[in-house]
Each structure stands twice: as C-alpha cells, then as structure tokens.
Design a protein around this motif. Structure first.
Motif: not given
Ligand code: MLT
Ligand code: ZN
Length: 475
Positions: A170-183
C-alpha cells in the motif's frame, strides 16, 4: 496565478518554518545535479517538509500558483528524474525528513516506512524484527524508499522476490492538489476495484508524491551460499541459470553476469579488489543461493552442483565463498562495477531487458554490432542476467577516445534499443525514464499506451506541476 519567487519563498517559509526551506545557493547545490552529472538545474528553493501534512500544504500552494515540483530522494537515479530543469522556476521537494519507520508487523510480514528512509534503514528495521526486506541495490545506504518505489527499482534479488512494485502492499500519496490518498493497506488480498496505488509505482513523482509505503517482509535469510563462476559466454550463463534453479529447488536469489572487461575495471580502479579466480576467463556469473534455515546445506548443494557442471563442461571454473567476508568480496566486485566504470572515464549506459531465453541471441548480434560500429568503445555488459536485465554499457577504449564515443551516444543508443525492440525487449528495465529517456518512451511505446499515460497525467495532475518534463514531455 503566478507568484513572485520572493513571495512564494516567504509563503513556503511560513508553511515549513526556517529549517524546512533552503534558499542559499550553497545549500541548494547538491539538489541541482544528478548522480551521473548529466544535468545541471536551478531551483526556486528546496522544501524539506517534516510531515505528510506539510507535503500536502506545499503541493496545494504550488498547484494554485502553477509551480513545478520535483520530488527528490537519495539522488542516486540514473535518468535525471530528481533534478529540476534549468528555468530556476521549479521547487525541489526533498523527502529526507520524512524518515520514520512507522510500524513493523512480523506476524503479518509487513512494515510501514516513510519515503525518506534509506533502503538500508528499511532492511535493518525488518532484520531487527527477524524478517527480511529483499529489495537490495548497490546504493542502498543512500537511496530512499520513496525513490525506490517511484522508480520501481529492481536490484539483485528480483529473480526470487520481484521488483519494488511486487513488494508493495500500500501507499500514502499526496496528490498534486494537496489531497492525501491514505492507502497504507497491509492486506495481501484486496480486490476492491482498480489498483490505484500501482499508478504511482514507477511514475517517478509525475502523478503525486509517495510519502509512505507498506511493504512485504519475508522469512529472515539465515544461510547464503555464493560462487564466482567462470563461463564461456552468455549462452552458457543462461543454461547454467536453468540448471542451478532446478538443482537448488529454486533457491537461486541472485544470478549476476559479469564480463572480464568489468572485472578488469574493478581490479584497476577499486583498491583492495582481487580476482577470485587464478586465471582470466571471458565471462563470470555471481550466483547466490539463500534459505531461511540455519542448516539448509546450501554450501554443499552449490559445491556439488558446480562440480557436476564442471565435469559436464557447462562451466569453466568456480570459486566458492568459504566465509562471510569472501561473500562480501564477491559482492564488492559486482556492486563496484558502476563506480569503476565511472572512474575509467566516458561511457554510454543502457538498461535493457530481454526475455531470458533470448538474451544470448541478442548478445550475439549486439556484441558484433559494437565491435564493428563502435571502435572508440569497449563493451562492459553486466547485470541481472537472471532477470534478463543487462546494463549494456560501453566505455571509451582510451581517455582520448571519450569525446568521440560520447558524440555518438544518440546513434549508438538508437541502434541498441532498436535491436532490443526486435527481440521483444525493453529499453528501460529498472532505471526508469526520468528526463533522459522521454524520447525513447515516445519512440517505443505504442500510441494507445502512450495516450493512456497522458490521460492519467491529465486526470491526476491537470496543471502539470508534478515533476514536469519527466517520463512524459511537457505539453
Ligand atoms: C547496477 O546494477 O549496478 C545498477 O543498476 C547500475 C548500473 O547501470 O550500472
Ligand atoms: Zn542494475
């Protein structure tokens, strides 16, 4: 929408604190060139966020003001993926302060670490819990997990355990617009729609910033048997791989091909290195068997298998490591080939993959092509033969020939990659695209696949702020 550089720096300083932003030229310098010194960039500043939330705020600000962001890990990449362009308008985002091991779960065989942890630190955290994290590269003391995953790194254990992608849960990723994908899932089975995390693995920071990952662990390696084996050529090496895999019940974890030309570079440039065998041979294989039991009998198994291979004429000679230091010496030779080649002087690098069964046929043609068409160069083709991945590098025959060799880089690259393509291979096995191979990606990727990549980029990064100009050309 655009902000003056001074205004942007003060907003970033307000978000990150004085320690979180570097602006002095001397502080920026190490972030502005790549490991191979192919590119010399410039930057507005280097942001050093200390938390995921800070990464999110930086990206949101940059997205609003259309500022390009270049994620930066250990700076060990080979394709310039972590270096800003020459405009001076991009922001380098260094992940090194995100360096916590968040958790280790030995029962679940998983670990969660932040992107700025060095690979060696992740390996050590697994080992402290009596588990094994198999990703292993020559630069593991410096490279960072986020960079490893963003480039889908390979290394010397892929044969048994797969590449970085295969090791990621799994990954935690910050998207270009600043949203955080908590995965940060630690599940082995989870069929809930599209595999979104997969998009960010190997994307080189062009779709978002990986800030943490959950990765797979394995039983601790407790026995290792290694041999430095002389073979007649690549065909013999490929046949030996098949033979060793079946003789060892598939316990071959590394199978590295080393030509005499590479060994000679190491002997010449790396102090303390010695030839493991008494006389010179054209090709070598560093083969390692590993097991999770103390008494797996791997040394005896390797010795018997190689004795039989010698009797059959399948190999020419072999040295078995009788101790840990001897194993380290074998690996020292293998891991220092890139450095020895760098010290030798000018060279052209390729990172190609072929179906394993076609490696020898490819090499027959490619070796002959280099001999005929590149008189300024000497072939130093080494690497992960067990995965069909070779670093088909060419060093200048003399320092004086360096400039002439480099002047022909494009033509040589084109000929080699076209040949790789004819054999159904890849021009980028494990080093990625970065800035260096954007043109190659356009040339060798089907229009349908390329348009899907461009579509994903538009969806995830509509303002083109994420590592602009890397992997895909900036529109
Ligand atoms: C290696 O296998 O040593 C690395 O991938 C680097 C290289 O291209 O030399
Ligand atoms: Zn490699």
């Amino acid at each position: 929408m655009s902000l003056e550089p001074g205004e942007l720096r003060s907003r970033l300083r307000a978000l990150l604190g004085a320690d979180g932003l570097l602006t002095e030229p001397a502080d920026l310098a190490p972030y502005l060139t790549d490991h191979r010194r192919l590119y010399q960039g410039a930057a507005l500043a280097v942001a050093r966020p200390g938390s995921v939330e800070e990464v999110a705020r930086v990206l949101a600000l940059c997205n609003t003001h259309r500022v390009g962001v270049v994620p930066h890990g250990g700076n060990t990449g080979y394709c310039g993926g972590a270096t800003p362009d020459e405009s001076g308008r991009q922001l380098v985002l260094a992940l090194s302060r995100l360096n916590r091991i968040r958790s280790v779960d030995a029962d679940n065989d998983s670990l969660i670490a932040e992107a700025g942890c060095t690979l060696a630190r992740v390996q050590a955290a697994a080992a402290a819990a009596e588990r094994f994290f198999p990703l292993s590269l020559g630069s593991e003391g410096t490279c960072q997990l986020g960079g490893n995953l963003s480039t889908n790194a390979g290394g010397t254990n892929v044969l048994r355990y797969g590449m970085a992608r295969n090791l990621t849960l799994g990954l935690e990723v910050v998207l270009a617009d600043g949203r955080i994908l908590e995965g940060l899932s630690v599940l082995r089975k989870d069929n809930t729609g599209y595999d979104v995390k997969s998009l960010f693995l190997g994307a080189e920071g062009t779709l978002g910033v990986i800030t943490a990952a959950s990765v797979k662990l394995f039983p601790m390696i407790r026995s290792r048997a290694s041999a430095f084996i002389a073979v007649a050529g690549v065909r013999a090496a490929s046949a030996l791989l098949t033979r060793m895999r079946s003789a060892s019940s598939d316990r071959v974890s590394s199978f590295e091909l080393i030509p005499r030309s590479a060994l000679e570079l190491v002997l010449r440039h790396i102090p303390g290195s010695t030839d493991p065998l008494d006389r010179a041979y054209p090709w070598y294989v560093l083969c390692e068997l590993t097991g999770s039991g103390e008494a797996d009998g791997l040394d005896a198994l390797l010795e018997q298998s190689l004795a039989a291979a010698l009797t059959d004429g399948a190999i020419l000679d072999a040295a078995l490591a009788r101790s840990g230091p001897q194993q380290d010496a074998f690996w020292g030779i293998r891991d220092s080939i890139p450095e020895a080649q760098r010290r030798e002087g000018a060279g052209i690098k390729h990172d190609i993959a072929l179906p394993v069964g076609k490696l020898a046929d490819f090499m027959d043609l490619a070796v002959a092509w280099v001999a005929t068409h590149v008189p300024e160069g000497r072939l130093v083709a080494y690497g992960h033969a067990g995965d069909g991945n070779l670093h088909f590098n060419i060093s200048a025959v003399t320092p004086a020939a360096g400039a002439a060799l480099l002047a022909r880089t494009e033509a040589v690259r084109r000929a080699i990659h076209d040949l790789v393509r004819q054999f159904g291979g890849s021009f980028s096995a494990e080093h990625g695209i970065g800035r260096l191979k954007v043109g190659e990606l356009e040339r060798y990727t089907s229009p349908v696949e390329l348009s899907l990549m461009q579509a994903m980029k538009r969806v995830l990064d509509p303002n083109h702020i994420m590592n602009p100009g890397k992997v895909l050309r900036q529109p």
